[in-house]
Design a protein around this motif. Structure first.
Motif, mmCIF file in Angstrom:
data_model
loop_
_atom_site.group_PDB
_atom_site.id
_atom_site.type_symbol
_atom_site.label_atom_id
_atom_site.label_comp_id
_atom_site.label_asym_id
_atom_site.label_seq_id
_atom_site.Cartn_x
_atom_site.Cartn_y
_atom_site.Cartn_z
ATOM 1 N N HIS A 1 -6.516 5.427 9.832
ATOM 2 C CA HIS A 1 -5.175 5.688 9.299
ATOM 3 C C HIS A 1 -4.518 6.839 10.063
ATOM 4 O O HIS A 1 -3.378 6.719 10.539
ATOM 5 C CB HIS A 1 -5.300 6.033 7.811
ATOM 6 C CG HIS A 1 -4.037 6.517 7.184
ATOM 7 N ND1 HIS A 1 -2.949 5.710 6.990
ATOM 8 C CD2 HIS A 1 -3.689 7.743 6.706
ATOM 9 C CE1 HIS A 1 -1.980 6.421 6.410
ATOM 10 N NE2 HIS A 1 -2.410 7.646 6.236
ATOM 11 N N ALA B 1 -10.459 3.990 2.927
ATOM 12 C CA ALA B 1 -9.714 4.942 2.100
ATOM 13 C C ALA B 1 -9.463 4.404 0.694
ATOM 14 O O ALA B 1 -9.215 5.180 -0.233
ATOM 15 C CB ALA B 1 -8.391 5.299 2.785
ATOM 16 N N GLY B 2 -9.533 3.091 0.522
ATOM 17 C CA GLY B 2 -9.344 2.514 -0.803
ATOM 18 C C GLY B 2 -10.419 2.931 -1.793
ATOM 19 O O GLY B 2 -10.232 2.834 -3.001
ATOM 20 N N PRO C 1 -5.704 0.375 1.828
ATOM 21 C CA PRO C 1 -7.031 0.633 1.245
ATOM 22 C C PRO C 1 -8.180 0.139 2.110
ATOM 23 O O PRO C 1 -9.296 0.645 1.990
ATOM 24 C CB PRO C 1 -6.990 -0.128 -0.085
ATOM 25 C CG PRO C 1 -5.862 -1.093 0.034
ATOM 26 C CD PRO C 1 -4.872 -0.483 0.981
ATOM 27 N N SER D 1 0.813 -1.220 0.000
ATOM 28 C CA SER D 1 0.000 0.000 0.000
ATOM 29 C C SER D 1 0.843 1.265 0.000
ATOM 30 O O SER D 1 0.335 2.343 -0.261
ATOM 31 C CB SER D 1 -0.910 0.008 1.221
ATOM 32 O OG SER D 1 -0.143 0.075 2.403
ATOM 33 N N LEU E 1 -9.154 10.306 -6.384
ATOM 34 C CA LEU E 1 -7.781 10.815 -6.358
ATOM 35 C C LEU E 1 -7.684 12.091 -5.523
ATOM 36 O O LEU E 1 -6.756 12.269 -4.735
ATOM 37 C CB LEU E 1 -7.310 11.066 -7.800
ATOM 38 C CG LEU E 1 -5.841 11.421 -7.978
ATOM 39 C CD1 LEU E 1 -4.936 10.399 -7.326
ATOM 40 C CD2 LEU E 1 -5.513 11.524 -9.471
ATOM 41 N N THR F 1 -7.841 11.255 -1.927
ATOM 42 C CA THR F 1 -6.581 10.623 -1.559
ATOM 43 C C THR F 1 -5.524 11.677 -1.230
ATOM 44 O O THR F 1 -4.818 11.579 -0.218
ATOM 45 C CB THR F 1 -6.097 9.740 -2.722
ATOM 46 O OG1 THR F 1 -7.065 8.735 -2.951
ATOM 47 C CG2 THR F 1 -4.768 9.112 -2.430
ATOM 48 N N GLN F 2 -5.439 12.691 -2.098
ATOM 49 C CA GLN F 2 -4.468 13.761 -1.862
ATOM 50 C C GLN F 2 -4.811 14.509 -0.576
ATOM 51 O O GLN F 2 -3.927 14.869 0.189
ATOM 52 C CB GLN F 2 -4.444 14.744 -3.038
ATOM 53 C CG GLN F 2 -3.810 14.198 -4.313
ATOM 54 C CD GLN F 2 -2.329 13.936 -4.170
ATOM 55 O OE1 GLN F 2 -1.918 12.976 -3.537
ATOM 56 N NE2 GLN F 2 -1.511 14.776 -4.768
ATOM 57 N N GLY G 1 -3.651 12.567 2.320
ATOM 58 C CA GLY G 1 -2.199 12.700 2.451
ATOM 59 C C GLY G 1 -1.808 14.018 3.104
ATOM 60 O O GLY G 1 -0.912 14.078 3.948
ATOM 61 N N GLY H 1 2.294 9.006 -4.648
ATOM 62 C CA GLY H 1 1.657 7.701 -4.598
ATOM 63 C C GLY H 1 0.901 7.528 -3.304
ATOM 64 O O GLY H 1 0.992 8.344 -2.387
ATOM 65 N N ARG H 2 0.133 6.454 -3.236
ATOM 66 C CA ARG H 2 -0.669 6.177 -2.071
ATOM 67 C C ARG H 2 0.218 5.783 -0.900
ATOM 68 O O ARG H 2 1.227 5.147 -1.085
ATOM 69 C CB ARG H 2 -1.590 5.007 -2.400
ATOM 70 C CG ARG H 2 -3.040 5.277 -2.158
ATOM 71 C CD ARG H 2 -3.856 4.095 -2.604
ATOM 72 N NE ARG H 2 -3.250 2.844 -2.226
ATOM 73 C CZ ARG H 2 -3.732 1.664 -2.607
ATOM 74 N NH1 ARG H 2 -4.769 1.598 -3.389
ATOM 75 N NH2 ARG H 2 -3.156 0.552 -2.209
#
Lengths: 269, 240
Positions: free
Chosen positions: B93, B125-126, B86, A94, B130, B133-134, B137, B81-82
């Motif tokens: 997380h 989160a999977g 997921p 992951s 996009l 996801t950002q 992060g 990247g991730r």
């Protein structure tokens, strides 16, 4: 907040991260994945179901009934072993490993915390599964066959050590995961090393078979009379004593974890 | 806040980062600019102690990253990247990362609100887009309220609204006195976001300057960048 205010704020928290914080992180990671609980539940249910099935089909009071009731432990080990692999390899798959190691740059601490949290969880679940299987297997015996009792010689020891084997095979998987880093390859190494090697050794080198995990768990840990020698046999098969078997399994896990920890500190993440 | 001195990384015969020395200052957004494969991500990974340099050093606030007492409270990073499982929820997380650096649990809800993920915090989160996801992060990077932020290609794949959001966020963070290093291969984005620029090509430092000074060299910032990096494009290092 100004830079000065922030500097003051960070000074307020003295010290630095330690094992306790890292273990808390790993515990949250483990418990927030549904797959963890599914895997452990299936492991326990499988061990109990097998004990009941064998109990119902037991026709003779002779033989090691405790060992029979614990027969579901060995297949269940595959699941905790794979779970151990995934504790490490899923982080590489992951990309989480980079977040983990950025949060905790002292890498041996990360592996130690992972191993400790995983060991604690699988030990509890493994013992619960082992005791439940033992009692369920005893209860399933037909009338006229007395269920084994924990007070009989070797019985409590067999149940406790069988429960611990989930944790030890899981730690072996965790160590292999840290060494290999790829899920499929690490699961392959675990299955190959623990199950396939046993099948080969049983045929090729019966003397070495006693040192292989599946034989140790099936014939040393979960047996009340590990020698288990048929009365008329010309020669007893070589089987480790329960405690020697436990030491052997612990040694395998320790070697895999030490090698994994050594590689973890040396490789780029 | 960040000092690299002679930072060097080799992958087999390829010199991915070549004796790179620069300083990142607090209170400004520093753009880290270079063609694809020029060594930006590798440099950031070395600053974070994820990759081991073959020579040279990187220090944050005068200390090696490895020696930081509470790394997440000093440096927040968004890597390319991730970087999450997921199957785990956004909240799970962030809670795990927070625990590792003794960051209070309420901070998790704060950063979730800050990046606009409160409503999705319990989802796996999977399943995130996009853009989400950002944002996750960024939330992880902000968890420890760090003085230094390293953002590797934060606008990649974002829609215009998301791009503006990240741009404003970076300016706000720098305005609060933090050091912000943001990598990009998009010169136009850097023109809008960054105050200072570090330009690298084939792992070597090509310019350590301000956006204004670099723009003044040519007809446009883009022209100046292309002249500077002429002949250095191409994939040499680890894929970015």
């Amino acid at each position: 907040m100004t830079a000065t205010a922030r500097a003051t704020a960070s000074r307020r928290t003295a010290g630095h991260y330690r094992f306790r914080q890292v273990a808390r992180m790993e515990w949250i990671k483990l418990r927030t994945l549904r797959s963890t609980w599914w895997t452990l539940a299936i492991t326990g249910a499988g061990a109990v179901a097998m004990a009941v099935a064998i109990g119902i089909n037991t026709r003779s009071p002779r033989g090691d009934l405790t060992n029979n009731a614990l027969a579901g432990v060995v297949p269940g080990l595959l699941l905790t072993g794979v779970l151990g692999v995934l504790v490490v390899t899923s982080e590489y798959t992951s990309g989480l490993i980079r977040g983990t190691l950025a949060a905790v740059p002292r890498r041996p601490l990360v592996l130690a915390a992972k191993a400790a949290v995983f060991a604690g969880t699988t030990l509890l679940v493994g013992e619960a599964a082992s005791f439940t299987a033992f009692f369920a297997g005893g209860a399933a015996l037909r009338q006229g066959i007395a269920a084994p009792a924990l007070t009989q010689p070797g019985v409590l020891r067999a149940v406790v050590l069988s429960g611990a084997s989930f944790c030890l095979i899981g730690l072996l998987g965790l160590g292999l995961g840290a060494i290999i880093r790829h899920t499929a390859a690490a699961v392959g190494a675990l299955v190959g090393g623990v199950w396939i090697l046993t099948a080969i050794a049983a045929g090729v080198a019966p003397g070495a078979a006693a040192y292989l995990p599946v034989i140790i768990i099936g014939n040393s840990l979960s047996a009340t009379r590990p020698e288990n020698c048929p009365a008329h046999a010309a020669q007893c098969p070589h089987i480790l004593s329960p405690w020697a078997g436990l030491g052997m399994l612990s040694l395998y896990a320790a070697i895999a974890l030490a090698a994994g920890g050594w590689l973890l500190t040396r490789r780029d993440a | 806040m960040i000092e690299t001195r002679g930072l060097t990384k080799r992958y087999g015969p390829v010199l991915a980062v070549d004796a790179l020395s620069f300083d990142i200052r607090p209170g400004v957004v520093t753009g880290f600019l270079g063609p694809n494969g020029s060594g930006k991500s590798t440099t950031m990974r070395m600053i974070l102690g994820l990759d081991r340099p073959d020579a040279g050093s990187a220090r944050v606030g005068g200390r090696r990253y490895h020696d930081l007492a509470w790394p997440l409270r000093t440096v927040g990073a968004l890597l390319e990247g991730r970087a999450f499982h997921p199957g785990r929820s956004a909240r799970g997380h962030l809670a795990a990362l927070a625990a590792s650096n003794a960051i209070p649990a309420r901070r998790v809800d704060e950063v979730l609100a800050l990046v606009g993920l409160t409503g999705a915090a319990g989802r796996r989160a999977g399943k995130f887009s996009l853009g989400m996801t950002q944002r996750l992060g960024i939330a992880a990077a902000l968890l420890g309220d760090p003085e230094v932020l390293l953002l590797d290609e934060p606008v990649n794949g974002l829609d215009p609204e998301g791009i503006r959001w990240i741009r404003d966020l970076m300016r706000t963070l720098a305005g609060q006195g933090r050091a912000v290093l943001v990598s990009s291969h998009l010169i136009s984005e850097m023109a809008l976001t960054a105050d200072r620029l570090i330009v690298i090509g084939q792992g070597r430092l090509l310019a350590d300057t301000t956006v204004a000074a670099l723009s003044a060299r040519s007809a446009s910032l883009e022209d100046a960048f292309l002249e500077l990096t002429a002949g250095t494009a191409g994939y040499r290092g680890r894929p970015a």
